[in-house]
Design a protein around this motif. Structure first.
Motif, PDB file in Angstrom:
ATOM      1  N   ALA A 141      17.934  21.424  68.166  1.00 15.53           N
ATOM      2  CA  ALA A 141      19.291  20.970  68.494  1.00 15.53           C
ATOM      3  C   ALA A 141      19.307  19.460  68.731  1.00 15.53           C
ATOM      4  CB  ALA A 141      19.812  21.709  69.717  1.00 15.53           C
ATOM      5  N   ARG A 142      18.298  18.953  69.431  1.00 19.98           N
ATOM      6  CA  ARG A 142      18.227  17.502  69.657  1.00 19.98           C
ATOM      7  C   ARG A 142      18.030  16.754  68.343  1.00 19.98           C
ATOM      8  NH1 ARG A 142      15.008  19.295  74.086  1.00 19.98           N
ATOM      9  NH2 ARG A 142      13.100  18.801  72.925  1.00 19.98           N
ATOM     10  N   ALA A 143      17.227  17.327  67.445  1.00 18.28           N
ATOM     11  CA  ALA A 143      16.994  16.682  66.151  1.00 18.28           C
ATOM     12  C   ALA A 143      18.280  16.591  65.347  1.00 18.28           C
ATOM     13  CB  ALA A 143      15.924  17.441  65.371  1.00 18.28           C
TER      14      ALA A 143
ATOM     15  N   ASP B 114      15.694  24.142  71.328  1.00 15.77           N
ATOM     16  CA  ASP B 114      16.220  22.954  72.007  1.00 15.77           C
ATOM     17  C   ASP B 114      15.826  21.689  71.261  1.00 15.77           C
ATOM     18  OD1 ASP B 114      17.408  24.489  73.949  1.00 15.77           O
ATOM     19  OD2 ASP B 114      15.829  24.190  75.439  1.00 15.77           O
ATOM     20  N   ARG B 115      14.585  21.663  70.795  1.00 12.66           N
ATOM     21  CA  ARG B 115      14.107  20.510  70.038  1.00 12.66           C
ATOM     22  C   ARG B 115      14.871  20.367  68.733  1.00 12.66           C
ATOM     23  NH1 ARG B 115       7.741  19.794  68.158  1.00 12.66           N
ATOM     24  NH2 ARG B 115       7.975  17.800  67.010  1.00 12.66           N
TER      25      ARG B 115
ATOM     26  N   LEU C 290      27.551  19.955  66.508  1.00 14.89           N
ATOM     27  CA  LEU C 290      26.724  18.766  66.293  1.00 14.89           C
ATOM     28  C   LEU C 290      27.046  18.047  64.980  1.00 14.89           C
ATOM     29  CD1 LEU C 290      23.298  20.342  67.373  1.00 14.89           C
ATOM     30  CD2 LEU C 290      24.880  19.004  68.790  1.00 14.89           C
TER      31      LEU C 290
ATOM     32  N   ALA D 170      21.319  16.648  66.521  1.00 14.22           N
ATOM     33  CA  ALA D 170      22.220  15.723  67.217  1.00 14.22           C
ATOM     34  C   ALA D 170      21.868  14.272  66.933  1.00 14.22           C
ATOM     35  CB  ALA D 170      22.189  15.991  68.718  1.00 14.22           C
ATOM     36  N   GLY D 171      20.588  14.005  66.666  1.00 17.98           N
ATOM     37  CA  GLY D 171      20.152  12.634  66.419  1.00 17.98           C
ATOM     38  C   GLY D 171      20.129  12.229  64.963  1.00 17.98           C
TER      39      GLY D 171
ATOM     40  N   ALA E 190      20.495  25.609  65.568  1.00 18.17           N
ATOM     41  CA  ALA E 190      20.367  25.137  66.947  1.00 18.17           C
ATOM     42  C   ALA E 190      20.112  26.285  67.911  1.00 18.17           C
ATOM     43  CB  ALA E 190      21.624  24.374  67.364  1.00 18.17           C
TER      44      ALA E 190
ATOM     45  N   GLU F 290      14.015  15.199  62.907  1.00 16.96           N
ATOM     46  CA  GLU F 290      13.747  14.608  64.222  1.00 16.96           C
ATOM     47  C   GLU F 290      13.143  13.215  64.110  1.00 16.96           C
ATOM     48  OE1 GLU F 290      11.588  16.307  68.200  1.00 16.96           O
ATOM     49  OE2 GLU F 290      10.381  16.293  66.371  1.00 16.96           O
TER      50      GLU F 290
ATOM     51  N   ASP G 142      26.861  26.594  68.178  1.00 15.08           N
ATOM     52  CA  ASP G 142      26.001  25.552  68.738  1.00 15.08           C
ATOM     53  C   ASP G 142      25.714  24.462  67.708  1.00 15.08           C
ATOM     54  OD1 ASP G 142      25.846  27.835  70.434  1.00 15.08           O
ATOM     55  OD2 ASP G 142      24.001  27.077  71.302  1.00 15.08           O
TER      56      ASP G 142
END
Length: 865
Positions: free
Chosen positions: A403-405, A400-401, A426, A407-408, A393, A378, A422
């Motif tokens: 999954a965002r990590a 959720d956090r 990504l 994705a980034g 994810a 992250e 899921d």
């Protein structure tokens, strides 16, 4: 083709199976009667393995940023991006997150690559989420991560204590072995320690509904009782250090903190103290805590103090959740371990492994454990990440956090058999992997039994084994020593390294298997260097520097008080017929008929106070996320402590992803997350309408709530929304991507709408809408899908076709109503009588606890009348 002996890919029991392809695309699965773990038994998931082998929807070729690619281009891309990242930012800027679904040979290559050639220990595994606290507790007490006993100890014991383990659902075959032993020897006592009254309690002599989180308090009280009653073993304590400090710490525990009735507590203390042959089985209810390691050591302390360890029918026993969690431990799969149970922080051990590998470098400090690893993703410290055979994810805390990590992250590689998880969605690079039945290797179960997984089918498309993918990338990064010609050569190298480890005092040494006939390798329990199989520590010799075990002082503590805004403590876990995130079991219709929807099990007093009705929906939330779950009202849970299962994903029920609510709070010793304890708020979900749908083709609705499961020839969906569409017929047509319904019945004043869609005389879709939860015979409707009986709008079978009701026995598709009718009309008042009459419970046996509960409730009602 004749039958191929292999090993089930689900829980840590490690059941042997015989797979027999019919040459037409189907595979018959049966239990292997010669495998010592299961002796021919299988649970319903294992028995349904043949139904999971369809290659429809599989990832069939590598992809780079969504575009199909060759293996060469994909592997070159992975190797180049990892090499460039390491060159620019150092070895700790890359990481591997792996899985207990990997075979041991795969795991070995991954750890060799990361720790010995990249030079970072940033490799961790989803086993961190299930058994890291047990590993840490073993190492503190024994000096090694050693499971002392064997499965047969549960059958040889006079007392089996199950702590935080719903064995009947999570390790069904082991539970069947235990119940068979009790049937043969009724004097065997079973105690279940669990805040919930689970299916396992149905076969127990005593259920201790412990205050959630109070496990260490209970075993500290037991230790004090053993001391006060003179039940400790002076002879064995000569091999143990730390007694006085441990006992002093234990004295701080109080009976009130356990939440148990005085009589129940006294009965347990007396039973444990007065029984020589006692096995204490523990699982996720102990491990998945922010004080899990201390809970493990509180259990181990009692066995060490009495010498009830490493002998027939006695000892502490950690049962693992995944098919190769133990194999991962053997190869150093965790970020703080080295291969073959060697110590990453011991320079002698590091030098020995580096010399054996002829590697250019060696990680000299622990890497990032799972929760910290994804936080490093992250914040950009980890810039390249390779995820193999797992779905973080969904399954990581604070999902959720996470999954965002992902994705980034600058560069993400995912090796999997499905392109639509899921996590796979990504990835920058997706690598198609061989699945169960298509790959060769070994796994190790919870009792240290090494078994072969064998291929009986060719991988579809371009799918390849995980070890091959890792080795190819290693070679492209310029590393030597990754040129094996198959898993047999890999196994020989790994076994040879274990001989080096054995020379350094490691408990893990299987070097006598070097050169063994890999193709015919029979199930084999280690250690091999001293004797074939066997138990550890009964002789008082441990793997600490002074050879003595260590009792560890444990100051027990309860979970933090929940805040006023989030007053409920959510417990999470598994259901009987599903596995992890359902990428395999979720494709089998009969496995989704028992509990086919994400749910919240809540105590009646909580439901009444919150205004939750049975089968309505509840919104569960905290600062991390939000879930919407079906309400199940039950006194099996304690007030203030609801339960929700963890299997549903963004692909099957987007608002059912329960790990989105679990905080990333971890045990300070093991790094294992406290996945069974999340402070949440609960309120009714204000649905204006509820729906049930059937479709021949897959669907992904856009309404506020939906949950999807397979049926024969299609899918079924539970639906709900907070706003009603103006035109229900148009909404239904859009949902299914079809013209207007062929038949429709509506009562707008009551909010009732039912529609059927028929093509060429066959039902291809149906939709039922109501302002309250939809009451229908779902089994009847599912059986009509694709058929010519299109008169389905009644929602129930005709009078001459009784509704079987919700599935209880998934093996034989026996429903609740069928069982209740048989009990009422035929007077069937035992589980065996029900089985003899209608078959329920006679195949895998996983439903027998539920049948026993039905019998008990029916008997109680008759007595009351």
């Amino acid at each position: 083709m004749t039958g191929v002996r292999s090993t089930c890919p689900y829980c840590g029991v490690g059941c042997g199976v015989i797979a027999t392809p019919d040459g037409k695309g189907s595979v018959q699965i049966k239990g292997d009667p010669d495998h010592p773990a299961n002796r021919g038994r299988l649970c319903v998931k294992g028995a349904a393995l043949g139904e999971t082998l369809s290659t429809g929807g599989r990832l069939l070729s590598p992809t780079i940023r969504g575009q199909e690619a060759t293996w060469n281009s994909a592997l070159d891309e992975v190797a180049a991006r990892f090499s460039q990242t390491i060159a620019a930012h150092g070895p700790d800027s890359v990481a591997l997150y792996v899985s207990g679904q990997l075979l041991t040979e795969d795991y070995y290559v991954a750890n060799k690559l990361m720790k010995g050639f990249i030079g970072s220990a940033n490799i961790d595994t989803n086993s961190r989420l299930c058994m890291a606290s047990s590993v840490a507790g073993h190492r503190r007490a024994f000096g090694s991560d050693t499971v002392p006993g064997q499965y047969e100890d549960l059958e040889l014991a006079d007392l089996v204590v199950l702590v935080g383990s719903n064995l009947a659902w999570c390790h069904p075959v082991l539970h069947q072995r235990l119940m068979a032993a009790k049937a043969a020897r009724p004097a065997l006592k079973i105690v279940v320690i669990d805040p919930r009254r689970t299916a396992t309690c149905e076969g127990a002599d005593l259920h201790l509904a412990l205050a959630p989180g109070a496990d260490a308090h209970l075993f500290n009280l037991l230790l004090c009782h053993l001391a006060d009653q003179g039940q400790m073993s002076a002879d064995f304590l000569a091999h143990v250090s730390g007694l006085e400090a441990t006992l002093a710490a234990a004295r701080s525990a109080t009976a009130a903190e356990t939440g148990l009735a005085a009589a129940d507590l006294a009965a347990f203390l007396a039973l444990w103290a007065g029984t020589e042959r006692v096995v204490t089985v523990y699982s996720q209810g102990v491990n998945q805590s922010d004080s899990g390691t201390d809970k493990v050591n509180a259990i181990l302390n009692c066995h060490l103090a009495t010498g009830r360890i490493g002998r027939s029918g006695m000892g502490p026993f950690s049962v693992t959740g995944q098919p190769n969690a133990m194999g991962g431990r053997e190869v150093g799969g965790l970020a703080n371990m080295l291969a073959c149970h060697l110590d990453l922080e011991n320079p002698i051990h590091r030098d020995a492994v580096q010399s054996f590998w002829s590697s250019p470098t060696m990680a000299d400090k622990p890497g990032l454990k799972a929760v910290d690893m994804f936080r490093a993703v992250e914040d950009g410290r980890i810039k390249a990440l390779w995820i193999l055979h797992t779905n973080p994810a969904v399954t990581m805390p604070d999902a959720d956090r996470v999954a965002r990590a992902i994705a980034g992250c600058d560069f993400v590689v995912v090796s999997d058999i499905w392109p639509t998880t899921d996590t796979a969605r990504l990835a920058h690079v997706l690598l198609p992997t061989a699945g169960w039945g298509e790959k060769d290797g070994t796994v190790t179960n919870s009792e240290r039994m090494i078994s072969r997984q064998r291929a009986f089918a060719a991988p579809p498309g371009q799918a390849r084994a995980d070890w091959w993918q890792l080795a190819q990338v290693a070679q492209r990064m310029g590393f030597a020593g990754f040129d094996w010609d198959g898993p047999s050569a890999l196994f020989d190298e790994y076994a040879a390294l274990s001989g080096v480890a054995g020379g350094l005092g490691s408990d893990f040494d299987i070097s006598v298997l070097v050169g063994a006939d890999y193709a015919t390798l029979a199930p084999t329990m280690w250690p091999q260097a001293r004797k074939r199989g066997g138990r550890f520590f009964g002789d008082g010799r441990f793997h600490t520097p002074d050879g003595r075990a260590r009792m560890v002082p444990v100051t027990a503590r309860l979970p933090e008080v929940t805040p006023a805004a989030q007053p409920f403590r959510l417990n999470t876990g598994r259901v009987r017929d599903q596995w992890h995130t359902m990428t395999r079991t979720g494709t089998v219709p009969r496995l989704s008929q028992h509990l086919g929807e994400p749910y919240l099990e809540v105590h009646p007093t909580d439901a009444a106070r919150l205004g939750l009705a049975p089968a309505s929906l509840a919104e569960v939330s905290n600062d991390l996320g939000r879930s919407v779950l079906r309400v199940m009202i039950s006194d099996r849970v304690q007030p203030g402590h609801p339960f929700a299962p963890m299997h549903w994903t963004g692909e099957t029920a987007p608002t059912g992803r329960i790990d989105a609510l679990v905080p990333g709070r971890t045990d300070p010793v093991s790094g294992q997350p406290a996945s069974k304890s999340a402070a949440v708020a609960i309120r009714p979900f204000a649905a204006r309408w509820y729906g049930f749908a059937l479709s021949r083709k897959d669907l992904r609705p856009t309404c506020d709530y939906w949950a999807k499961g397979p049926v024969a020839g299609g899918v079924q969906l539970e639906l709900a929304g907070q706003e009603e569409p103006e035109d229900w017929a148009a909404w239904g047509a859009t949902l299914f991507g079809l013209p207007a319904p062929s038949a429709m019945v509506s009562d707008p004043a009551q909010g009732l709408h039912r529609m059927a869609f028929v093509e060429q005389g066959r039902l291809i879709a149906a939709l039922f809408i109501s302002r309250t939860p939809v009451l229908l015979s779902r089994a009847h409707l599912a059986s009509a899908l694709g058929g010519t009986d299109t008169a389905v709008l009644a929602g129930r079978p005709a009078a001459d076709r009784p509704d079987p009701g919700p599935t209880v026995c998934a093996c034989l598709n026996v429903g609740l109503n069928t069982i209740l009718r048989a009990m009422s009309s035929d007077g069937l008042m035992t589980v065996d009588a029900i089985g003899a009459a209608i078959g329920a419970g006679t195949n895998c046996g996983s439903c027998r606890p539920e049948l026993a509960a039905l019998v008990a409730r029916h008997s109680h009602r008759e007595a009351a009348e």
